[in-house]
Design a protein around this motif. Structure first.
Motif, PDB file in Angstrom:
ATOM      1  N   GLU A 117      -4.691  44.545  33.766  1.00 12.13           N
ATOM      2  CA  GLU A 117      -4.364  43.218  34.331  1.00 12.13           C
ATOM      3  C   GLU A 117      -3.727  43.353  35.703  1.00 12.13           C
ATOM      4  O   GLU A 117      -4.077  42.645  36.646  1.00 12.13           O
ATOM      5  CB  GLU A 117      -3.344  42.500  33.420  1.00 12.13           C
ATOM      6  CG  GLU A 117      -3.919  41.820  32.199  1.00 12.13           C
ATOM      7  CD  GLU A 117      -2.785  41.261  31.348  1.00 12.13           C
ATOM      8  OE1 GLU A 117      -2.611  40.025  31.330  1.00 12.13           O
ATOM      9  OE2 GLU A 117      -2.057  42.076  30.717  1.00 12.13           O
ATOM     10  N   LEU A 118      -2.753  44.287  35.774  1.00  8.25           N
ATOM     11  CA  LEU A 118      -2.017  44.465  37.015  1.00  8.25           C
ATOM     12  C   LEU A 118      -2.967  44.902  38.142  1.00  8.25           C
ATOM     13  O   LEU A 118      -2.907  44.394  39.262  1.00  8.25           O
ATOM     14  CB  LEU A 118      -0.917  45.508  36.811  1.00  8.25           C
ATOM     15  CG  LEU A 118       0.036  45.734  37.983  1.00  8.25           C
ATOM     16  CD1 LEU A 118       0.750  44.448  38.364  1.00  8.25           C
ATOM     17  CD2 LEU A 118       1.062  46.817  37.656  1.00  8.25           C
ATOM     18  N   ARG A 119      -3.886  45.788  37.803  1.00  8.04           N
ATOM     19  CA  ARG A 119      -4.818  46.293  38.803  1.00  8.04           C
ATOM     20  C   ARG A 119      -5.698  45.159  39.335  1.00  8.04           C
ATOM     21  O   ARG A 119      -5.919  45.034  40.543  1.00  8.04           O
ATOM     22  CB  ARG A 119      -5.675  47.385  38.171  1.00  8.04           C
ATOM     23  CG  ARG A 119      -6.619  47.981  39.158  1.00  8.04           C
ATOM     24  CD  ARG A 119      -7.395  49.119  38.565  1.00  8.04           C
ATOM     25  NE  ARG A 119      -8.468  49.447  39.469  1.00  8.04           N
ATOM     26  CZ  ARG A 119      -9.090  50.603  39.501  1.00  8.04           C
ATOM     27  NH1 ARG A 119      -8.747  51.548  38.653  1.00  8.04           N
ATOM     28  NH2 ARG A 119     -10.047  50.816  40.371  1.00  8.04           N
ATOM     29  N   LYS A 120      -6.156  44.332  38.411  1.00 13.07           N
ATOM     30  CA  LYS A 120      -6.986  43.179  38.800  1.00 13.07           C
ATOM     31  C   LYS A 120      -6.229  42.289  39.781  1.00 13.07           C
ATOM     32  O   LYS A 120      -6.744  41.882  40.834  1.00 13.07           O
ATOM     33  CB  LYS A 120      -7.348  42.362  37.551  1.00 13.07           C
ATOM     34  CG  LYS A 120      -8.845  42.362  37.255  1.00 13.07           C
ATOM     35  CD  LYS A 120      -9.129  41.382  36.131  1.00 13.07           C
ATOM     36  CE  LYS A 120      -9.849  42.079  34.984  1.00 13.07           C
ATOM     37  NZ  LYS A 120      -9.810  41.309  33.751  1.00 13.07           N
ATOM     38  N   ALA A 121      -4.983  41.980  39.401  1.00  9.05           N
ATOM     39  CA  ALA A 121      -4.169  41.095  40.235  1.00  9.05           C
ATOM     40  C   ALA A 121      -3.937  41.697  41.615  1.00  9.05           C
ATOM     41  O   ALA A 121      -4.047  41.007  42.639  1.00  9.05           O
ATOM     42  CB  ALA A 121      -2.837  40.819  39.533  1.00  9.05           C
ATOM     43  N   LEU A 122      -3.613  42.995  41.646  1.00  6.35           N
ATOM     44  CA  LEU A 122      -3.351  43.658  42.921  1.00  6.35           C
ATOM     45  C   LEU A 122      -4.586  43.612  43.814  1.00  6.35           C
ATOM     46  O   LEU A 122      -4.502  43.374  45.020  1.00  6.35           O
ATOM     47  CB  LEU A 122      -2.927  45.104  42.688  1.00  6.35           C
ATOM     48  CG  LEU A 122      -1.490  45.289  42.184  1.00  6.35           C
ATOM     49  CD1 LEU A 122      -1.269  46.714  41.686  1.00  6.35           C
ATOM     50  CD2 LEU A 122      -0.485  44.956  43.291  1.00  6.35           C
ATOM     51  N   ASP A 123      -5.722  43.827  43.186  1.00  5.12           N
ATOM     52  CA  ASP A 123      -6.970  43.824  43.935  1.00  5.12           C
ATOM     53  C   ASP A 123      -7.198  42.484  44.624  1.00  5.12           C
ATOM     54  O   ASP A 123      -7.506  42.425  45.820  1.00  5.12           O
ATOM     55  CB  ASP A 123      -8.115  44.128  42.972  1.00  5.12           C
ATOM     56  CG  ASP A 123      -9.258  44.805  43.692  1.00  5.12           C
ATOM     57  OD1 ASP A 123      -9.025  45.938  44.187  1.00  5.12           O
ATOM     58  OD2 ASP A 123     -10.344  44.195  43.797  1.00  5.12           O
ATOM     59  N   SER A 124      -6.988  41.395  43.873  1.00  2.16           N
ATOM     60  CA  SER A 124      -7.259  40.093  44.502  1.00  2.16           C
ATOM     61  C   SER A 124      -6.193  39.751  45.543  1.00  2.16           C
ATOM     62  O   SER A 124      -6.487  39.125  46.561  1.00  2.16           O
ATOM     63  CB  SER A 124      -7.393  38.998  43.438  1.00  2.16           C
ATOM     64  OG  SER A 124      -6.149  38.692  42.906  1.00  2.16           O
ATOM     65  N   ILE A 125      -4.955  40.175  45.323  1.00  4.17           N
ATOM     66  CA  ILE A 125      -3.911  39.948  46.334  1.00  4.17           C
ATOM     67  C   ILE A 125      -4.266  40.664  47.633  1.00  4.17           C
ATOM     68  O   ILE A 125      -4.183  40.094  48.726  1.00  4.17           O
ATOM     69  CB  ILE A 125      -2.525  40.424  45.821  1.00  4.17           C
ATOM     70  CG1 ILE A 125      -2.014  39.469  44.738  1.00  4.17           C
ATOM     71  CG2 ILE A 125      -1.504  40.501  46.958  1.00  4.17           C
ATOM     72  CD1 ILE A 125      -0.791  39.960  44.011  1.00  4.17           C
ATOM     73  N   LEU A 126      -4.701  41.920  47.525  1.00  2.97           N
ATOM     74  CA  LEU A 126      -5.068  42.686  48.710  1.00  2.97           C
ATOM     75  C   LEU A 126      -6.191  41.993  49.486  1.00  2.97           C
ATOM     76  O   LEU A 126      -6.134  41.851  50.704  1.00  2.97           O
ATOM     77  CB  LEU A 126      -5.542  44.089  48.303  1.00  2.97           C
ATOM     78  CG  LEU A 126      -4.461  45.140  48.074  1.00  2.97           C
ATOM     79  CD1 LEU A 126      -5.097  46.453  47.646  1.00  2.97           C
ATOM     80  CD2 LEU A 126      -3.657  45.341  49.357  1.00  2.97           C
TER      81      LEU A 126
END
Ligand SMILES: [Zn+2]
Length: 586
Positions: A570-579
């Protein structure tokens, strides 16, 4: 400088309370004057000139010459280190108007005199008003409550203390013969749990020695005495439970005190007289009792002294105290008119405070120590058995605490140490006898392993860097790496990501360490160029905006870390879209 010489010659130790504070104040003012005069001469030199000039009139100056010099040097050193702190503290104050409380606080906690603050702040165009009686204010805030009041203290409730005043003075069997453990007495009064007898062997709390416990027996029924206190000259026994006064009043009772406890306290108490004598011989005449407690478990003596004594000095004190025990000196009790006692022994009699009575009870170990004291003591120093110091610490500026045990407690203390040693030995797989050998061989092994780990870390780091080279993913101008460390080794992981970010200016390294299925630690590290485009701190802010309380963390613009109540996926997904969002906005 004459005042300083005389104050220190009288044995005052500079500290943060009472007369010790006055001494410090005078020394600091003097140093301040010297500083203003731009004089280079050390203050100790000037004070020693006074000693030389006055020692015929004041013999204490000659006796304590070394102590005086040492203290002035110490205080001067302290003052100099204060001045170096001024440059860091004062500029922070330039936007404030300082009131008297803040000036006192600066003086007390940082040792910075207000004149210096005034001078320094003037450079910033800030005016500080220093009240002309500043030092008077400071001194009054450090005044010590008079020790006379302490002597009047009693642990009895007010109504009981008032009730007790109706009775005549209790005869003190514990003074007539401190070895009495059983006695008969008449009950004069009962008030709930409180009992007054016509005479007693129960010692009431005083002079740092706790009140006795034991039993009062009447008609074959035992009443437990849990404590004994004194108010004026009346001694009050405190029972465990309330008792109907008709059962006890006017009866003849038998008292039995808990002798083992009491005898241990007597030995610890007498040990304290011996110990204080040894301290004054080894450390100097300025040593004065600041507090004391004698229980059946140990004795504690707080004394005025300017520094923590070295291991050698502590050994010397202990040895000297034990010599006096071995010499089997008598412990004499004398009742003397106050003036006569002062003439004979000087004011060092009053270690526990100044008593009000015209007749003093003086406890004397001939040629060693004499103090006005109310407590119970053994007849001869040899009865103390032995003294072992178990703890020495500095409890306040100018006050050193000594804790020691005497008699059979020394053997209990040794047994305690032995079983600790046994426990350690068992952990190292050996016995008390070979523990030293085993510990040193463990240390050798440990150092070898540590060196080995260091080498393996280097090797692993090199390999991992090589491997990760090809794992970066391009997003726009950035090179992004998601990384889940295979080992929990903060130190080496930190170095790894530092190296990754250093070698690639566009790198965005995101370390995700899953703690559980919904807990993940994360760390964000940006290369030089990457940190111009995006901001690590803002990534965490964005996460917090999406997930609220589930994400915690912070850092700088090129490095940040935190913890999320999310799975690593989940965290990775979120980080990806934030970037990706951040890049779009650029
Ligand atoms: Zn005593």
């Amino acid at each position: 400088t004459k005042t300083i010489a005389l104050m220190l010659g009288d044995g005052i130790v500079p500290s943060n309370t009472g007369e010790g504070y006055l001494a410090r104040l005078v020394i600091r003012r003097c140093l301040r004057r010297l500083h203003m005069l731009k004089a280079e001469v050390p203050l100790s030199e000037l004070v020693l000139m006074q000693v030389k000039y006055w020692f015929y009139d004041y013999p204490s100056l000659a006796r304590n010459r070394e102590y005086i010099a040492r203290i002035v040097e110490l205080e001067e050193k302290r003052y100099r280190s204060t001045l170096t702190r001024v440059s860091s503290t004062v500029p922070r104050l330039k936007r404030k108007t300082l009131n008297i409380d803040e000036l006192v606080e600066l003086y007390d906690s940082h040792g910075i005199p207000p004149e210096i603050i005034k001078e320094e702040l003037r450079k910033y165009g800030v005016e500080v008003i220093v009240p002309p009686n500043f030092y008077e204010i400071v001194a009054s805030r450090h005044a010590k409550p008079s020790s006379l009041k302490d002597l009047e203290k009693t642990k009895l409730p007010k109504d009981v203390a008032r009730w007790a005043t109706q009775f005549p003075e209790t005869r003190r069997l514990f003074h007539e013969d401190p070895y009495v453990r059983r006695f008969k007495a008449k009950v004069l009064g009962v008030h709930g749990r409180y009992v007054v007898l016509d005479k007693t062997a129960f010692y009431p709390e005083g002079g740092g020695q706790l009140g006795d416990s034991g039993y009062i027996i009447v008609d074959n029924i035992k009443y437990r005495v849990v404590d004994t206190q004194k108010t004026g000259n009346v001694i009050v026994h405190i029972l465990e439970h309330e008792v109907n006064d008709e059962i006890l009043l006017n009866k003849t009772v038998e008292g039995i005190i808990d002798w083992q406890k009491r005898y241990r306290r007597m030995r610890h108490h007498t040990a304290t007289h011996i110990f204080l004598g040894a301290l004054r011989k080894v450390l100097g005449e300025h040593v004065w009792q600041a507090g004391a407690e004698k229980t059946e478990h140990k004795a504690r003596l707080d004394v005025t002294h300017y520094e923590l004594p070295s291991k050698d000095t502590i050994d010397q004190i202990e040895k000297l105290a034990n010599t006096v025990i071995d010499e089997a000196r008598p412990v004499r009790i004398l009742y003397l008119p106050r003036n006569e006692a002062e003439k004979l022994y000087g004011f060092t009699l009053f270690q526990g405070g100044v008593p009000l009575e015209p007749t003093l009870r003086v406890v004397e170990i001939p040629g060693w120590d004499a103090e006005a004291c109310f407590g119970t003591h053994v007849r001869n120093t040899c009865e103390v058995g032995a003294i072992k110091i178990v703890n020495v610490e500095k409890i306040a500026d100018g006050v050193i605490r000594f804790e020691y045990v005497a008699g059979p407690v020394t053997s209990e203390y040794a047994s305690g140490l032995e079983s600790k040693l046994d426990n350690i030995a068992t952990k190292f797989g050996g016995s008390r006898q070979d523990i030293e050998l085993r510990v040193s061989s463990w240390f050798e092994q440990f150092n070898t392993l540590r060196e080995l780990v260091r080498k393996y870390r280097e090797l692993w780091l090199k390999n991992e860097l090589e491997l990760l080279k090809n794992k970066f993913v391009r997003i726009d101008s950035l090179e992004v790496l998601y990384y889940a460390p295979p080992v929990e080794d903060q130190e080496v992981i930190r170095r790894l990501i530092q190296l990754l970010a250093r070698d690639r200016p566009n790198a965005v390294v995101l370390v995700l360490t899953p703690l559980s299925k919904d807990q993940t630690l994360f760390e964000i590290s940006l290369g030089r160029e990457a940190s111009r485009i995006i901001n690590a701190k803002n990534i965490i802010k964005d996460l917090a905006r999406i997930f609220g309380n589930k994400v915690k963390g912070g850092g700088k613009k090129d490095h940040a870390m935190g913890r999320a109540a999310l799975s690593s996926v989940e965290l990775r997904k979120a980080l990806d879209s934030i970037l990706r969002n951040m890049l779009k906005q650029n």
